[in-house]
Design a protein around this motif. Structure first.
Motif, PDB file in Angstrom:
ATOM      1  N   PRO A   1       0.978  -1.517   0.301  1.00 21.78           N
ATOM      2  CA  PRO A   1       0.340   0.152   0.308  1.00 21.78           C
ATOM      3  C   PRO A   1       0.474   1.305  -0.065  1.00 21.78           C
ATOM      4  O   PRO A   1       0.348   1.968  -1.219  1.00 21.78           O
ATOM      5  N   ILE A   2       2.191   1.304   0.480  1.00 20.50           N
ATOM      6  CA  ILE A   2       2.455   2.580   1.022  1.00 20.50           C
ATOM      7  C   ILE A   2       4.100   2.115   0.781  1.00 20.50           C
ATOM      8  O   ILE A   2       5.204   0.985   0.830  1.00 20.50           O
ATOM      9  N   ARG A   3       5.450   3.231   0.541  1.00 20.94           N
ATOM     10  CA  ARG A   3       6.584   2.457  -0.385  1.00 20.94           C
ATOM     11  C   ARG A   3       7.751   3.023   0.928  1.00 20.94           C
ATOM     12  O   ARG A   3       7.537   4.216   1.356  1.00 20.94           O
ATOM     13  N   LEU A   4       8.002   2.179   1.378  1.00 24.26           N
ATOM     14  CA  LEU A   4       9.203   1.978   3.403  1.00 24.26           C
ATOM     15  C   LEU A   4      10.936   2.422   2.240  1.00 24.26           C
ATOM     16  O   LEU A   4      10.993   1.753   1.463  1.00 24.26           O
ATOM     17  N   GLU A   5      11.003   3.107   3.377  1.00 25.07           N
ATOM     18  CA  GLU A   5      12.604   3.841   3.339  1.00 25.07           C
ATOM     19  C   GLU A   5      12.770   3.501   4.816  1.00 25.07           C
ATOM     20  O   GLU A   5      11.208   4.414   5.325  1.00 25.07           O
ATOM     21  N   LEU A   6      13.799   3.089   5.171  1.00 27.42           N
ATOM     22  CA  LEU A   6      13.962   3.062   5.882  1.00 27.42           C
ATOM     23  C   LEU A   6      15.669   3.980   6.284  1.00 27.42           C
ATOM     24  O   LEU A   6      16.784   3.055   5.855  1.00 27.42           O
ATOM     25  N   TRP A   7      15.842   5.071   7.028  1.00 24.51           N
ATOM     26  CA  TRP A   7      17.242   5.541   7.542  1.00 24.51           C
ATOM     27  C   TRP A   7      17.422   5.619   8.605  1.00 24.51           C
ATOM     28  O   TRP A   7      16.727   6.188   9.473  1.00 24.51           O
ATOM     29  N   SER A   8      18.566   6.046   8.620  1.00 23.93           N
ATOM     30  CA  SER A   8      19.949   5.443  10.305  1.00 23.93           C
ATOM     31  C   SER A   8      20.231   6.714  10.262  1.00 23.93           C
ATOM     32  O   SER A   8      21.150   7.064   9.323  1.00 23.93           O
ATOM     33  N   GLU A   9      20.199   7.334  11.210  1.00 23.89           N
ATOM     34  CA  GLU A   9      20.969   8.461  11.241  1.00 23.89           C
ATOM     35  C   GLU A   9      22.531   8.306  11.278  1.00 23.89           C
ATOM     36  O   GLU A   9      23.535   8.998  11.336  1.00 23.89           O
ATOM     37  N   ALA A  10      22.816   7.014  12.076  1.00 24.77           N
ATOM     38  CA  ALA A  10      24.435   6.740  12.755  1.00 24.77           C
ATOM     39  C   ALA A  10      24.843   5.694  11.394  1.00 24.77           C
ATOM     40  O   ALA A  10      23.896   4.163  11.161  1.00 24.77           O
ATOM     41  N   SER A  11      25.959   6.125  10.639  1.00 28.73           N
ATOM     42  CA  SER A  11      25.772   4.841   9.128  1.00 28.73           C
ATOM     43  C   SER A  11      26.369   3.785  10.307  1.00 28.73           C
ATOM     44  O   SER A  11      26.340   2.600   9.459  1.00 28.73           O
ATOM     45  N   GLY A  12      27.096   3.088  11.443  1.00 35.01           N
ATOM     46  CA  GLY A  12      27.146   2.328  11.512  1.00 35.01           C
ATOM     47  C   GLY A  12      26.395   1.447  12.199  1.00 35.01           C
ATOM     48  O   GLY A  12      26.307   0.172  12.015  1.00 35.01           O
TER      49      GLY A  12
ATOM     50  N   ALA B   1      15.902  -5.402   7.346  1.00 31.25           N
ATOM     51  CA  ALA B   1      15.254  -4.783   6.180  1.00 31.25           C
ATOM     52  C   ALA B   1      15.107  -5.735   4.540  1.00 31.25           C
ATOM     53  O   ALA B   1      13.636  -5.613   4.132  1.00 31.25           O
ATOM     54  N   SER B   2      15.897  -5.708   4.561  1.00 24.96           N
ATOM     55  CA  SER B   2      16.188  -6.882   3.174  1.00 24.96           C
ATOM     56  C   SER B   2      15.075  -7.902   2.835  1.00 24.96           C
ATOM     57  O   SER B   2      14.037  -7.506   1.695  1.00 24.96           O
ATOM     58  N   PRO B   3      15.016  -8.846   3.364  1.00 25.77           N
ATOM     59  CA  PRO B   3      13.506  -9.521   3.367  1.00 25.77           C
ATOM     60  C   PRO B   3      12.457  -8.419   2.719  1.00 25.77           C
ATOM     61  O   PRO B   3      11.411  -9.136   1.871  1.00 25.77           O
ATOM     62  N   TYR B   4      12.173  -7.857   3.306  1.00 24.86           N
ATOM     63  CA  TYR B   4      11.223  -6.869   2.697  1.00 24.86           C
ATOM     64  C   TYR B   4      11.070  -6.079   1.755  1.00 24.86           C
ATOM     65  O   TYR B   4      10.183  -5.929   1.238  1.00 24.86           O
ATOM     66  N   GLY B   5      11.983  -6.350   1.188  1.00 24.80           N
ATOM     67  CA  GLY B   5      12.695  -5.005  -0.185  1.00 24.80           C
ATOM     68  C   GLY B   5      12.279  -3.760   0.345  1.00 24.80           C
ATOM     69  O   GLY B   5      12.719  -2.934  -0.329  1.00 24.80           O
ATOM     70  N   VAL B   6      12.653  -3.252   1.557  1.00 23.86           N
ATOM     71  CA  VAL B   6      13.159  -1.784   2.150  1.00 23.86           C
ATOM     72  C   VAL B   6      14.459  -1.365   2.124  1.00 23.86           C
ATOM     73  O   VAL B   6      15.656  -2.209   2.935  1.00 23.86           O
ATOM     74  N   PRO B   7      15.026   0.046   1.331  1.00 24.20           N
ATOM     75  CA  PRO B   7      16.034  -0.147   1.442  1.00 24.20           C
ATOM     76  C   PRO B   7      16.440   0.734   2.696  1.00 24.20           C
ATOM     77  O   PRO B   7      15.685   0.848   3.645  1.00 24.20           O
ATOM     78  N   VAL B   8      18.264   1.212   2.750  1.00 17.72           N
ATOM     79  CA  VAL B   8      18.541   1.625   4.006  1.00 17.72           C
ATOM     80  C   VAL B   8      19.327   3.075   3.822  1.00 17.72           C
ATOM     81  O   VAL B   8      20.243   2.561   3.132  1.00 17.72           O
ATOM     82  N   TYR B   9      18.924   3.823   4.033  1.00 14.42           N
ATOM     83  CA  TYR B   9      19.029   5.309   3.813  1.00 14.42           C
ATOM     84  C   TYR B   9      20.289   5.400   4.884  1.00 14.42           C
ATOM     85  O   TYR B   9      19.581   5.861   6.002  1.00 14.42           O
ATOM     86  N   SER B  10      22.040   6.072   4.904  1.00 19.75           N
ATOM     87  CA  SER B  10      22.067   6.346   6.118  1.00 19.75           C
ATOM     88  C   SER B  10      22.583   8.050   6.185  1.00 19.75           C
ATOM     89  O   SER B  10      22.810   8.656   5.522  1.00 19.75           O
ATOM     90  N   GLY B  11      22.783   8.481   7.633  1.00 13.04           N
ATOM     91  CA  GLY B  11      23.908   9.457   8.365  1.00 13.04           C
ATOM     92  C   GLY B  11      23.515  10.723   6.739  1.00 13.04           C
ATOM     93  O   GLY B  11      23.210  11.324   6.788  1.00 13.04           O
ATOM     94  N   GLY B  12      24.770  11.233   6.795  1.00 14.82           N
ATOM     95  CA  GLY B  12      25.140  12.078   5.649  1.00 14.82           C
ATOM     96  C   GLY B  12      24.154  12.587   4.411  1.00 14.82           C
ATOM     97  O   GLY B  12      23.403  13.621   3.967  1.00 14.82           O
ATOM     98  N   GLY B  13      24.003  11.459   4.089  1.00 16.95           N
ATOM     99  CA  GLY B  13      23.474  11.048   3.049  1.00 16.95           C
ATOM    100  C   GLY B  13      21.869  11.631   2.860  1.00 16.95           C
ATOM    101  O   GLY B  13      21.289  12.006   1.302  1.00 16.95           O
ATOM    102  N   PHE B  14      21.301  11.612   3.864  1.00 18.26           N
ATOM    103  CA  PHE B  14      19.923  12.430   4.001  1.00 18.26           C
ATOM    104  C   PHE B  14      20.184  13.764   4.600  1.00 18.26           C
ATOM    105  O   PHE B  14      18.530  13.876   4.243  1.00 18.26           O
ATOM    106  N   ASN B  15      20.705  13.702   5.134  1.00 17.77           N
ATOM    107  CA  ASN B  15      21.303  15.099   5.964  1.00 17.77           C
ATOM    108  C   ASN B  15      21.414  16.260   4.668  1.00 17.77           C
ATOM    109  O   ASN B  15      21.089  17.305   5.040  1.00 17.77           O
TER     110      ASN B  15
END
Length: 292
Positions: A122-133, A142-156
């Motif tokens: 029903p909706i597209r999901l992304e998971l964002w982490s403030e800490a790249s570690g 998150a991978s089994p659900y097909g959800v991408p993960v983004y980190s740190g300065g990339g989304f800041n």
């Protein structure tokens, strides 16, 4: 003066009794989170703090880093169970020894074939982490659900937020961003700024964005007894919590449950199962074609 720090392997290392006690505590932590390895050194530190083994000080953290380092050099701690997020990153060109190696690569690729795990949701999901570690651990769950993960300065960064907005605009379902970040003035401000800025960019392109804070929250700090510290005196941004808490203070198993629950409550399990079944059929078709 010559540098006397250890070099290479140290099989003859003989740790002192207090160091042996800390190593034993690390063993307990690694056994506890065996299903979540590798963990970062900071996650191990917060676990040791929660266990009452170490004080929540920079000096104690540096001591743990040194002891774990010697434990790895001596063979006492396996290299692969502690993740090093400060290491160098490299990219190598894709090449093959010969045609047979190339065909073997094709077969491995076919065996790893996957459809978009978010197809039909029903909706597209992304998971964002403030800490790249924390990205490797988050990506594995998150991978089994097909959800991408983004980190740190990339989304800041401004381009990172603009790119997220365009992803939202290109998907008619809209985008829900699940955010994992520190509970401190900076993290709270970051969450609010992200939500406002990404949503504003997306709206200009006809897209919809929702940003949900999965961790860390004040309720989680209280319910899990997470260690806290006073906000930095130099940070004048508004902050209502009694103290600050880093996301890596959440035990890995607790973080896994929180993120998995946040993903699953926004998904249709029956639709995902149908995608997996179609994926299996197509994977077998690919393998059959390679054998002909």
């Amino acid at each position: 003066m010559p540098d006397k720090r250890p070099r290479g392997y140290q099989p003859a290392w003989q740790p002192r009794p207090n160091t042996l006690e800390l190593l034993a505590a690390v063993d307990v932590i690694l056994d506890r989170y065996a299903d979540h390895l590798p963990i970062s050194i900071r996650q191990a530190f917060y676990a040791a703090v929660s266990d009452g083994v170490l004080a929540k000080t920079e000096r104690a953290y540096k001591r743990l880093v040194e002891v774990v380092g010697m434990g790895r050099r001596s063979g006492r701690i396996p290299w692969e169970v502690i993740r090093d997020d400060s290491g160098a990153r490299a990219e190598s060109p894709i090449a093959f020894a010969d045609l047979r190696a190339f065909r073997d690569g094709l077969r491995r690729a076919a065996e790893a074939y996957r459809r978009d795990g978010q197809e039909g949701q029903p909706i597209r999901l992304e998971l964002w982490s403030e800490a790249s570690g924390m990205v490797p651990q988050l990506a594995s769950l998150a991978s089994p659900y097909g959800v991408p993960v983004y980190s740190g300065g990339g989304f800041n960064s401004l381009p990172g937020k603009h790119d997220a907005a365009l992803r939202a605009a290109h998907d008619p379902r809209g985008l829900c961003i699940l955010h994992v970040g520190d509970l401190d003035p900076s993290g709270t401000h970051l969450h609010r700024a992200l939500a406002e800025d990404v949503a504003a960019f997306a709206a200009a392109h006809g897209g919809r964005v929702e940003l949900v804070r999965v961790a860390v929250t004040e309720a989680q700090v209280e319910s899990h007894g997470l260690p806290t510290a006073p906000p930095k005196a130099t940070d004048r941004r508004s902050f209502t919590a009694a103290g600050t808490t880093q996301a890596e203070a959440l035990p890995p198993d607790v973080l896994t449950r929180l993120v998995r629950a946040a993903i699953e409550e926004r998904r249709d399990a029956a639709v995902h199962q149908a995608v997996l079944e179609q994926e299996a059929v197509e994977r077998q078709q690919l393998l059959s074609e390679l054998e002909n």
